[in-house]
Enzyme design. Structure first.
Site, PDB file in Angstrom:
ATOM      1  N   SER A 178       0.914  -1.215   0.014  1.00  0.00           N
ATOM      2  CA  SER A 178      -0.027  -0.163  -0.077  1.00  0.00           C
ATOM      3  C   SER A 178       0.895   1.211  -0.125  1.00  0.00           C
ATOM      4  CB  SER A 178      -0.914  -0.090   1.119  1.00  0.00           C
ATOM      5  OG  SER A 178      -1.994  -1.036   1.284  1.00  0.00           O
ATOM      6  N   HIS A 418      -6.824 -10.020   4.920  1.00  0.00           N
ATOM      7  CA  HIS A 418      -5.522 -10.816   5.332  1.00  0.00           C
ATOM      8  C   HIS A 418      -5.860 -11.837   6.199  1.00  0.00           C
ATOM      9  CE1 HIS A 418      -2.436  -8.475   3.381  1.00  0.00           C
ATOM     10  NE2 HIS A 418      -2.748  -7.142   3.938  1.00  0.00           N
TER      11      HIS A 418
END
Length: 597
Positions: A178, A418
């Protein structure tokens, strides 16, 4: 070719037959016309076959043995269909829906603004980890929650007139993180994984390589240009995605000074950079006078407070909430810097905001990340939703008559993936769509560019052959069937799954996806026959056992509406989005005018 050949032969025969007639038989000549239907082998559009012959037996009927000539005349191709012929189309809902969409697209194209700088406001929405499969599954779930079959539903941003794809790889990574991806979006330059606001010349984790490689972000440009600025996230506000709008760091994990090695003493931690944003920006550009970020809302209080229980907030979860080892209370420093600003930590403070008169807001609703949308009611002091934060941020920022730049991140889509928990990932995606809807309803599309995208995707799949309307969180049930389909191991399987990760957990009504980390990764298949896979606490099976599911490397979608939105089309580098936003609001030009020569 066969039809053309048949037609040519028929015409030839007709001409031959006509030339063989003689005058002596004229009184016994008979003619018969036969109409050919549309779609006939001889004439696709219909026509007439004329047969001529001698009535040898005098019965007044032309028999096949008496035919001496045949002439075929085909109708000209139709240029339009009749109402009756079109009925099967026009009465079909799929057909009429597409016509409506076409009209809307034509209207959007007709209203395209080709001039730069027409956007007074820019709102960038980022669904962290929101890949195409996540959007599809969330769309179906949202529809099913409203009593629909689901597949036909549309999330708010899917109604926007322009969309495309962006490539997410980092300069040094095929599957990205990210920090590098959000830096590309906000600064227009692709960079390495794990670094924030710095170009690829940096060496990750090496403080000495930062100087001279810093990038300028769209939020910083908007700030210099005199616009109001804001950052909203359900993650820690110092996390990679929101941090990429304001910070420069050789390591995304340097969220506070306790995270930094001694060798990085010359660098400033991310939380401190947020508090010192105004001072740091003015130091970088000669003659610039900015007033700082007006709205900051998210989680991550621990990075702003000293590692001392005396500084714990009222809703602290840990015995010692703060992590800072330098003794600084950054919340107090912010309040001293902005005495008219409001620092809040809970829903009571949030609900008390008077958006018409509030100058700025600094809201840290949790010591770490904010709760998942499905888990918000379990927060100790209460938290607003992403859509509520978005509406309040817009209303506060709109007090600036020069406009605003706002970044809104749904950070916990990524975290739920995740953890291998589709339930929370999809519900947080739906809430992002709610926030986008709020933004669309509270801004003028003629002066506000709204962009919705993701920084990357996840190894999240929609598989099997479930029938239409099958619960998206359920087990695969085939077309025409009522019982779950069985795999080669004679066990049922879910529509949704992960290529890797922690795998199966059956935690019932547990709404915190992170609870799945309390268990070791599950290898191999699990018999789901007696498991309710639609509960919040169900974690989908994974093929490759890992402690945490990973990102994926495919392209992600981008959607846009407002001035400059027409530039969002095709497949582009992620860094392209910065340039779309710059075109819309002319940020670089406006900022350059404020920088001393």
């Amino acid at each position: 070719m066969n039809k053309l050949t048949i037609l040519s032969l028929a015409v030839t025969l007709a001409l031959t037959g006509c030339s063989s007639n003689d005058d002596s038989s004229e009184n016994n000549t008979l003619t018969a016309n036969t109409t050919l239907a549309v779609g006939s082998e001889q004439c696709a559009n219909g026509g007439v076959v004329t047969q001529t012959g001698i009535d040898n037996n005098g019965n007044g009927q032309l028999e096949s043995s008496e035919v001496t000539a045949t002439n075929l005349v085909c109708n000209a191709p139709l240029t339009s269909l009749s109402t009756e012929q079109l009925a099967s189309l026009t009465n079909n809902s799929w057909f009429s829906a597409a016509e409506t969409k076409l009209a809307a697209t034509q209207a959007a194209n007709a209203g395209v603004v080709t001039e730069s700088g027409k956007a007074k406001n820019v709102i960038l929405f980022v669904g962290d980890g929101m890949g195409v499969s996540t959007i599809t599954a969330a769309r179906i779930l949202a529809g099913q929650l409203q009593g629909e079959m689901g597949e036909e539903h549309q999330l708010s941003f899917e109604t926007m007139p322009y969309s495309g794809f962006i490539k997410t790889y980092n300069v040094d990574a095929q599957t990205p993180d990210s920090a590098g991806t959000m830096t590309a979006i906000t600064a227009g330059v692709k960079t390495d994984a794990g670094v924030i606001g710095i170009n690829e010349n940096v060496a990750r984790g090496e403080c000495a390589t930062v100087a001279g490689n810093e990038l300028v972000t769209s939020l910083e440009l908007a700030e210099i240009a005199g616009k109001a600025t804001g950052i909203v996230s359900t993650a820690r506000i110092t996390h990679a995605t929101p941090a990429a709008t304001y910070a420069k760091s050789a390591e995304r994990n340097w969220e506070d000074i306790s995270d930094m090695p001694a060798s990085a003493a010359a660098c400033e931690d991310i939380a401190s950079q947020l508090i010192n944003f105004e001072k740091n920006l003015e130091a970088r550009f000669v003659g610039v006078d900015v007033n700082g970020i007006e709205v900051v809302m998210g989680g991550g209080r621990r990075h702003f407070l000293p590692k001392d229980a005396a500084f714990n907030s009222a809703d602290a979860v840990s015995a010692v909430e703060g992590d800072r080892t330098d003794g600084r209370d950054l919340t107090a420093e912010w309040q001293a810097q902005y005495p008219n600003g409001q620092y809040i930590i809970d829903t009571a403070g949030f609900n008390a905001i008077d958006t018409s008169s509030t100058e700025r807001v600094f809201a840290l609703f949790n010591e770490s990340h904010m709760q998942y949308e499905a888990d918000r009611e379990n927060d100790i002091a209460g938290e607003p939703s992403l859509s509520q934060m978005t509406e309040t941020a817009i209303n506060v920022l709109a007090n600036n008559d020069k406009g605003f730049f706002l970044t809104v991140e749904s950070g916990r889509i990524d975290h739920a993936h995740h953890a291998g928990n589709a339930y929370n990932a999809l519900n947080d995606t739906i809430e992002l769509a709610n926030a986008v809807k709020v933004a669309m309803q509270n801004t003028n599309p003629a002066e506000t560019l709204i962009v919705v995208t993701a920084d990357h995707s996840h190894v999240f799949t929609i598989a099997g052959y479930p029938k239409r309307g099958n619960p998206i969180l359920g087990k695969v049930v085939g077309i025409g069937q009522t019982e779950p389909s069985l795999a080669a191991d004679d066990m049922p399987y879910t529509t949704l799954g992960y290529t890797n990760g922690g795998g199966f957990r059956d935690l019932g009504n547990e709404t915190d996806a992170d609870a799945g980390y309390n268990f070791a990764p599950v290898t191999g298949r699990v018999d789901l026959s007696n498991v309710d896979t639609t509960t919040p606490g169900f974690h989908q099976e994974a093929l490759v056992p890992l402690s945490s599911e990973t990102h994926a490397g495919e392209d992600v979608g981008v959607y846009a509406i407002g001035p400059g939105a027409h530039l969002v089309s095709g497949t582009n580098e992620q860094s392209f989005l910065f340039h779309v936003m710059d075109f819309a609001a002319d940020l670089v030009t406006a900022a350059n005018e404020k920088v001393a020569p």
